[in-house]
Scaffold this motif. Structure first.
Motif, PDB file in Angstrom:
ATOM      1  N   ILE A  18       0.632  -1.589  -0.212  1.00  9.68           N
ATOM      2  CA  ILE A  18       0.056   0.210   0.380  1.00  9.68           C
ATOM      3  C   ILE A  18       1.017   1.211  -0.027  1.00  9.68           C
ATOM      4  CG2 ILE A  18      -1.676   1.256   1.218  1.00  9.68           C
ATOM      5  CD1 ILE A  18      -2.922  -1.300   2.713  1.00  9.68           C
ATOM      6  N   VAL A 200      -5.878   5.759  -1.992  1.00  8.23           N
ATOM      7  CA  VAL A 200      -4.932   5.420  -2.116  1.00  8.23           C
ATOM      8  C   VAL A 200      -3.994   5.933  -3.129  1.00  8.23           C
ATOM      9  CG1 VAL A 200      -3.368   3.347  -2.432  1.00  8.23           C
ATOM     10  CG2 VAL A 200      -4.556   3.238  -1.139  1.00  8.23           C
ATOM     11  N   ASP A 204      -1.613   8.672  -4.256  1.00 12.05           N
ATOM     12  CA  ASP A 204      -0.499   8.844  -5.604  1.00 12.05           C
ATOM     13  C   ASP A 204      -0.527   9.770  -6.128  1.00 12.05           C
ATOM     14  OD1 ASP A 204      -0.134   6.837  -3.473  1.00 12.05           O
ATOM     15  OD2 ASP A 204      -0.322   5.574  -4.539  1.00 12.05           O
ATOM     16  N   GLU A 217       4.767   7.864  -4.974  1.00 13.49           N
ATOM     17  CA  GLU A 217       5.198   7.880  -3.471  1.00 13.49           C
ATOM     18  C   GLU A 217       5.670   8.329  -2.473  1.00 13.49           C
ATOM     19  OE1 GLU A 217       3.312   2.969  -3.547  1.00 13.49           O
ATOM     20  OE2 GLU A 217       5.736   3.781  -4.140  1.00 13.49           O
TER      21      GLU A 217
END
Length: 233
Positions: A18, A200, A204, A217
């Motif tokens: 993750i 997520v 990102d 990231e």
């Protein structure tokens, strides 16, 4: 254990994927050796089983190109013992990584917080020549240590462009079907909420936008980053 360039610690299988799955895939693509070390087998997870999670973890690693997974099998929600930190220091000495990653120390899950602290202590201990580890390995000093983010967004010190490997990251996360794709009879959790994977991806994309890329990231450094010049070749 084989020597690696980059070692990523996670409290549970799926933490690393993750928060840093793209970074791992990127470095594998660049020819570096990468390993994941999971502290627990997530036996207290609301959905799935330990056996299924092991299979999922290996499938996720295969997708990212990670050849080495280390399972320490510490108790889920039972992290923080001195013996556990010593074992992590032993892993560092055996793998001899240049770079270590661990979860950021501000997170909703106490195990992620514990893993963060334990990794920092293990890195310190691994470099002490007179400090004994279970196998009496030689001391090893890690060149760089970074925190990655699992559930939250914080100010980044480094953002890595992972645009070219982003779908690998997504596929590695989705390898954990027991956590992200609930079936009949399983319970709702923050992970299988319809908004989690969207969060997520959005996060990102936000970090990618900050560096002029599609996806990124973010990492946080516990110490100032060394630069020999403001003008890089």
């Amino acid at each position: 254990m084989n020597a690696v360039d980059l070692l990523a610690f996670g409290a549970h299988p799926d933490d690393v994927e993750i928060g840093a799955g793209g970074i791992l895939a990127k470095h594998v693509k660049q020819g570096y050796r990468v390993a994941i070390c999971n502290l627990t087998e997530a036996e207290l997870s609301s959905n799935g089983t330990v056996e299924r999670r092991r299979v999922e973890a290996r499938r996720a690693a295969e997708i990212l190109g990670v050849e080495q997974i280390i399972d320490l099998s510490f108790p889920d929600r039972g992290l923080g013992e001195r013996e556990q930190i010593n074992r992590m220091a032993q892993v560092i000495r055996q793998c001899k990584p240049r770079i270590v990653l661990a979860p950021y120390f501000e997170d909703r899950h106490p195990d992620h917080v514990a893993c963060s602290r334990m990794a920092k202590e293990a890195i310190f201990d691994a470099g002490i020549r007179k400090k004994k580890t279970p196998g009496d390995e030689e001391a090893h000093r890690v060149s760089q240590f970074f925190y990655y983010f699992i559930n939250d967004v914080h100010q980044a010190d480094v953002v890595v462009d992972i645009s070219d490997v982003y779908e690998q990251k997504v596929e590695s996360i989705l390898a954990y079907q027991s956590q992200f794709n609930p079936t009949e009879g399983e319970v709702s959790t923050p992970l299988n909420s319809p908004t989690y994977l969207a969060m997520v991806r959005g996060r990102d994309q936000l970090w990618g936008h900050q560096i002029g890329a599609l996806y990124g990231e973010a990492l946080k450094s516990p110490a100032p980053l060394k630069m020999t010049s403001l003008i890089q070749p």
